[in-house]
Write a protein that holds these residues in place. Structure first.
Motif, PDB file in Angstrom:
ATOM      1  N   GLU A  33      34.054  25.767  -2.951  1.00  0.00           N
ATOM      2  CA  GLU A  33      33.212  25.268  -1.867  1.00  0.00           C
ATOM      3  C   GLU A  33      33.978  24.269  -0.999  1.00  0.00           C
ATOM      4  OE1 GLU A  33      28.778  25.402  -3.948  1.00  0.00           O
ATOM      5  OE2 GLU A  33      30.181  23.790  -4.450  1.00  0.00           O
ATOM      6  N   LEU A  34      34.766  23.425  -1.655  1.00  0.00           N
ATOM      7  CA  LEU A  34      35.543  22.434  -0.914  1.00  0.00           C
ATOM      8  C   LEU A  34      36.565  23.104   0.003  1.00  0.00           C
ATOM      9  CD1 LEU A  34      36.352  19.514  -0.317  1.00  0.00           C
ATOM     10  CD2 LEU A  34      37.858  19.598  -2.305  1.00  0.00           C
ATOM     11  N   LEU A  35      37.215  24.145  -0.489  1.00  0.00           N
ATOM     12  CA  LEU A  35      38.215  24.852   0.317  1.00  0.00           C
ATOM     13  C   LEU A  35      37.597  25.455   1.572  1.00  0.00           C
ATOM     14  CD1 LEU A  35      40.377  26.596  -2.442  1.00  0.00           C
ATOM     15  CD2 LEU A  35      41.037  24.690  -0.964  1.00  0.00           C
ATOM     16  N   VAL A  36      36.364  25.927   1.459  1.00  0.00           N
ATOM     17  CA  VAL A  36      35.668  26.473   2.627  1.00  0.00           C
ATOM     18  C   VAL A  36      35.460  25.368   3.669  1.00  0.00           C
ATOM     19  CG1 VAL A  36      33.501  27.459   3.461  1.00  0.00           C
ATOM     20  CG2 VAL A  36      34.531  28.330   1.359  1.00  0.00           C
ATOM     21  N   VAL A  37      35.000  24.190   3.200  1.00  0.00           N
ATOM     22  CA  VAL A  37      34.775  23.057   4.098  1.00  0.00           C
ATOM     23  C   VAL A  37      36.086  22.636   4.761  1.00  0.00           C
ATOM     24  CG1 VAL A  37      34.075  20.637   4.207  1.00  0.00           C
ATOM     25  CG2 VAL A  37      32.780  22.236   2.780  1.00  0.00           C
ATOM     26  N   ILE A  38      37.161  22.580   3.969  1.00  0.00           N
ATOM     27  CA  ILE A  38      38.473  22.186   4.502  1.00  0.00           C
ATOM     28  C   ILE A  38      38.954  23.182   5.550  1.00  0.00           C
ATOM     29  CG2 ILE A  38      40.924  21.961   3.914  1.00  0.00           C
ATOM     30  CD1 ILE A  38      40.026  20.727   1.240  1.00  0.00           C
ATOM     31  N   ALA A  82      36.521   8.586 -11.093  1.00  0.00           N
ATOM     32  CA  ALA A  82      37.047   9.634 -11.970  1.00  0.00           C
ATOM     33  C   ALA A  82      36.095  10.822 -12.064  1.00  0.00           C
ATOM     34  CB  ALA A  82      37.285   9.063 -13.373  1.00  0.00           C
ATOM     35  N   SER A  83      34.813  10.595 -11.785  1.00  0.00           N
ATOM     36  CA  SER A  83      33.812  11.654 -11.941  1.00  0.00           C
ATOM     37  C   SER A  83      33.556  12.435 -10.660  1.00  0.00           C
ATOM     38  CB  SER A  83      32.489  11.036 -12.441  1.00  0.00           C
ATOM     39  OG  SER A  83      32.012  10.090 -11.499  1.00  0.00           O
ATOM     40  N   ASN A  84      34.185  12.031  -9.561  1.00  0.00           N
ATOM     41  CA  ASN A  84      33.908  12.692  -8.288  1.00  0.00           C
ATOM     42  C   ASN A  84      35.193  12.851  -7.468  1.00  0.00           C
ATOM     43  OD1 ASN A  84      32.350  13.876  -6.258  1.00  0.00           O
ATOM     44  ND2 ASN A  84      31.930  11.910  -5.274  1.00  0.00           N
ATOM     45  N   THR A  85      36.180  13.514  -8.073  1.00  0.00           N
ATOM     46  CA  THR A  85      37.490  13.631  -7.435  1.00  0.00           C
ATOM     47  C   THR A  85      37.465  14.489  -6.183  1.00  0.00           C
ATOM     48  OG1 THR A  85      38.024  15.479  -8.906  1.00  0.00           O
ATOM     49  CG2 THR A  85      38.734  13.282  -9.591  1.00  0.00           C
ATOM     50  N   LEU A  86      36.493  15.405  -6.068  1.00  0.00           N
ATOM     51  CA  LEU A  86      36.421  16.278  -4.901  1.00  0.00           C
ATOM     52  C   LEU A  86      35.611  15.655  -3.766  1.00  0.00           C
ATOM     53  CD1 LEU A  86      35.866  19.774  -6.588  1.00  0.00           C
ATOM     54  CD2 LEU A  86      37.997  18.643  -5.985  1.00  0.00           C
ATOM     55  N   CYS A  92      35.854  13.030   3.952  1.00  0.00           N
ATOM     56  CA  CYS A  92      36.806  12.963   5.067  1.00  0.00           C
ATOM     57  C   CYS A  92      36.547  14.103   6.055  1.00  0.00           C
ATOM     58  CB  CYS A  92      38.241  13.053   4.558  1.00  0.00           C
ATOM     59  SG  CYS A  92      38.783  11.609   3.620  1.00  0.00           S
ATOM     60  N   CYS A  93      36.329  15.304   5.518  1.00  0.00           N
ATOM     61  CA  CYS A  93      36.028  16.465   6.375  1.00  0.00           C
ATOM     62  C   CYS A  93      34.756  16.239   7.171  1.00  0.00           C
ATOM     63  CB  CYS A  93      35.897  17.724   5.523  1.00  0.00           C
ATOM     64  SG  CYS A  93      37.445  18.364   4.876  1.00  0.00           S
ATOM     65  N   ARG A  94      33.752  15.676   6.509  1.00  0.00           N
ATOM     66  CA  ARG A  94      32.475  15.450   7.178  1.00  0.00           C
ATOM     67  C   ARG A  94      32.639  14.450   8.321  1.00  0.00           C
ATOM     68  NH1 ARG A  94      28.480  17.858   9.225  1.00  0.00           N
ATOM     69  NH2 ARG A  94      26.521  16.657   9.292  1.00  0.00           N
ATOM     70  N   MET A  95      33.429  13.406   8.113  1.00  0.00           N
ATOM     71  CA  MET A  95      33.663  12.411   9.157  1.00  0.00           C
ATOM     72  C   MET A  95      34.337  13.047  10.373  1.00  0.00           C
ATOM     73  SD  MET A  95      34.927   9.040   7.005  1.00  0.00           S
ATOM     74  CE  MET A  95      34.932   7.953   8.439  1.00  0.00           C
ATOM     75  N   VAL A  96      35.305  13.933  10.117  1.00  0.00           N
ATOM     76  CA  VAL A  96      36.004  14.615  11.211  1.00  0.00           C
ATOM     77  C   VAL A  96      35.048  15.524  11.968  1.00  0.00           C
ATOM     78  CG1 VAL A  96      37.811  16.293  11.769  1.00  0.00           C
ATOM     79  CG2 VAL A  96      38.274  14.471  10.118  1.00  0.00           C
ATOM     80  N   ARG A  97      34.239  16.282  11.241  1.00  0.00           N
ATOM     81  CA  ARG A  97      33.321  17.231  11.890  1.00  0.00           C
ATOM     82  C   ARG A  97      32.273  16.514  12.735  1.00  0.00           C
ATOM     83  NH1 ARG A  97      31.840  22.437   8.290  1.00  0.00           N
ATOM     84  NH2 ARG A  97      31.002  22.935  10.335  1.00  0.00           N
ATOM     85  N   LEU A  98      31.716  15.432  12.207  1.00  0.00           N
ATOM     86  CA  LEU A  98      30.728  14.670  12.973  1.00  0.00           C
ATOM     87  C   LEU A  98      31.348  14.118  14.257  1.00  0.00           C
ATOM     88  CD1 LEU A  98      28.909  12.712  10.118  1.00  0.00           C
ATOM     89  CD2 LEU A  98      27.882  14.418  11.635  1.00  0.00           C
ATOM     90  N   THR A  99      32.586  13.675  14.155  1.00  0.00           N
ATOM     91  CA  THR A  99      33.287  13.145  15.326  1.00  0.00           C
ATOM     92  C   THR A  99      33.509  14.226  16.373  1.00  0.00           C
ATOM     93  OG1 THR A  99      34.405  11.426  14.038  1.00  0.00           O
ATOM     94  CG2 THR A  99      35.442  12.097  16.115  1.00  0.00           C
ATOM     95  N   LEU A 100      34.006  15.375  15.945  1.00  0.00           N
ATOM     96  CA  LEU A 100      34.300  16.454  16.889  1.00  0.00           C
ATOM     97  C   LEU A 100      33.033  17.010  17.539  1.00  0.00           C
ATOM     98  CD1 LEU A 100      37.082  18.453  14.960  1.00  0.00           C
ATOM     99  CD2 LEU A 100      37.335  16.596  16.627  1.00  0.00           C
ATOM    100  N   GLU A 101      31.914  16.931  16.818  1.00  0.00           N
ATOM    101  CA  GLU A 101      30.662  17.487  17.335  1.00  0.00           C
ATOM    102  C   GLU A 101      29.882  16.492  18.198  1.00  0.00           C
ATOM    103  OE1 GLU A 101      28.687  18.645  13.785  1.00  0.00           O
ATOM    104  OE2 GLU A 101      29.873  20.474  13.502  1.00  0.00           O
TER     105      GLU A 101
END
Length: 548
Positions: A33-38, A82-86, A92-101
């Motif tokens: 799922e993360l790779l799709v977002v990236i 340690a429990s949320n490495t992804l 970071c992706c979400r911050m970029v997308r919100l900015t671009l949109e």
């Protein structure tokens, strides 16, 4: 909460606030799922030119500004979780997308820089690293539009610590990381708050200084002192008094936590890139000791839980101190094997079984330990030990990409020295072709991004392989290219290494006079580097030839 190690609660509160801001944070996330977002985020950036991003309108949405601010906070929490490495790359992706949109704001710049750093760290293809180089450079240019003192240290940390190491000379990275460190330490973010409060009250700021006793003075004292002793008391009290109190404010500012965290993260990369770029070892040792001294001062002034939360402290020391100490050990060994520059305790403090008790810190800590052990072993001529630690580094799951390139280079060079297999049997050179193939492929790709940083390494590896295959004339040409390339790039240590290996080749094929000349060139370079260890070694080799 974060500063008190209540990371889970801090994470939960950030999620709740973002939920109220109409953001949906997934409860769990797998790599697919993360790779799709990236990929989707990368596609959005790839379709935009540099100017499209640089000239993007600034958002007038207060809601968006708060959303990005809390995503920034969430990144800080998830980075050490340690429990949320992804979570970190997702945010970071979400911050970029919100900015671009929806438009740009100050936190957008940091989001873009963090996105570039995290993607570059996991990138294996040259095209991806090149694109992240573009993205990171855009983030540094965007600093001109906003209050750069507030975010510049973090943006420089992301770009020059994780991205630019692939595309520009390491000297440039080290210099800019130093700039980030200086800005972080001297930052006065809180000053305008205290100044506004004092101006609104319309009275002498002495009331504010007295109120410090009632609150956490370490958080606001530097700013209050700045306002009071800079703008008010200069008219009514001796300047020496103002100066003395401003010094107190400066010391507290360094130990405040927020800015020192970024500053000391930068300091790790300053020392690392300076070492790898061949800066003078004694000078670098003094700089390293300066950072360690400041960190020790900080550790004395900050309470243990607060320091641990911000810096990932282990055994009561700051994370930055732990990460810099192995580099100090390497520098000390390279100068004189630690005889006058390091203690016996320092030389023996790290071993294979030493692990960081905190799983958050373990990987980065052990990567730094093994990375430095591999470097030390290479320069000390301990081929089997170098092979051992190189393997440990390359087996790390989320190994930093620049660390990987560095170790591939030294591991491949080390293989030409020969070392026994793990079972003690077989050819001493069994790993040569495998290690060479892996290293030369990666370094050739990297040389396309930064010829000055990687071409000399490619030429030197090629020369060693040609010499190994007894293609002597071709080897001579490659050694010459490696020497010239290292010299023009300013990598004095690798210039010395290339001359040393060329000398060994000429000695082996019976051209003693030429070998002697290259050994002498090597000695001069190692003297410029400040490595008494290598100078002594090369001097012995020169004397051996002269005796014959």
């Amino acid at each position: 909460l974060h500063s008190c190690e209540e990371r889970e609660e801090a994470y939960t509160i950030c999620r709740e606030v973002l939920s109220q801001l109409k953001e949906t944070i997934p409860d769990s996330l797998d790599m697919k799922e993360l790779l799709v977002v990236i990929q989707e985020t990368g596609g959005m950036l790839a379709r935009m030119s540099d100017n499209d991003i640089l000239e993007m309108k600034e958002t007038d949405s207060t809601s968006l500004r708060f959303t990005l601010k809390f995503y920034n906070l969430l990144c800080s929490v998830s980075f050490v979780s340690a429990s949320n490495t992804l979570g970190f790359p997702f945010f970071c992706c979400r911050m970029v997308r919100l900015t671009l949109e929806h438009g740009m704001c100050q936190d957008s710049v940091l989001g873009i820089a963090m996105y570039g750093a995290v993607i570059c760290q996991g990138a294996k293809q040259t095209s991806a690293i090149r694109e992240m180089g573009r993205v990171g450079k855009i983030a540094t240019k965007l600093l001109k539009r906003f209050d750069s003192s507030a975010i510049m240290p973090s943006v420089y940390h992301c770009y020059y610590g994780y991205i630019a190491t692939h595309t520009v000379p390491l000297q440039v990275c080290a210099d800019n990381l130093r700039k980030g460190f200086e800005v972080a330490v001297s930052s006065g973010k809180y000053a305008y708050v205290a100044f506004s409060a004092i101006r609104e009250m319309g009275r002498v700021g002495k009331i504010a200084t007295k109120l410090l006793k009632r609150f956490d003075s370490s958080a606001i004292m530097p700013s209050v002192y700045h306002c009071y002793y800079c703008f008010i008391v200069v008219h009514t009290a001796p300047l020496q008094l103002c100066t003395d109190n401003l010094r107190k404010g400066f010391k507290v500012a360094i130990s405040s936590g927020k800015y020192t965290y970024v500053a000391f993260l930068n300091s790790i990369h300053i020392i690392r890139t300076a070492l790898l770029s061949g800066q003078h070892l004694s000078t670098l040792l003094k700089e390293t000791d300066y950072y360690l001294k400041v960190m020790k001062q900080v550790r004395k002034q900050i309470t243990a839980p607060y320091l641990t939360a911000l810096s990932g402290a282990i055994y009561g020391e700051t994370f930055a101190m732990l990460m810099i100490s192995p580099y100090r050990e390497t520098i000390s060994l390279l100068i004189d094997k630690g005889q006058s520059t390091g203690s016996q305790k320092e030389m023996t403090r790290h071993d294979d079984n030493e692990m960081a008790p905190n799983p958050v810190d373990a990987q980065g800590y052990n990567e730094t330990i093994f990375f430095n052990k591999a470097l030390q072993s290479f320069w000390l001529g301990q081929s089997e030990r170098c092979n051992h630690y190189s393997k440990k580094v390359l087996q790390i799951q989320f190994l930093g990409s620049h660390n990987r390139l560095t170790i591939l280079f030294y591991a491949a060079l080390n293989a030409f020295r020969g070392f026994k297999n793990s079972n003690g049997n077989g050819s001493k050179f069994a790993m040569v072709k495998t290690l060479y193939k892996n290293a030369i492929s990666a370094l050739r790709s990297s040389a396309e991004l930064s010829s000055s940083s990687f071409s000399n390494k490619v030429y030197l590896l090629e020369a060693e392989m040609l010499a190994f295959e007894r293609k002597h004339q071709e080897a001579k040409a490659s050694y010459a290219a490696a020497i010239t390339s290292a010299d023009s790039a300013g990598y004095v240590h690798e210039h010395g290494l290339a001359c040393e290996l060329a000398a060994h080749h000429y000695k082996k094929i019976g051209e003693a006079e030429t070998a002697l000349d290259f050994f002498q060139q090597s000695k001069r370079s190692y003297m410029r580097w400040g490595s008494q260890l290598k100078v002594k070694s090369i001097t012995q080799k020169i004397e051996d030839i002269q005796r014959k």
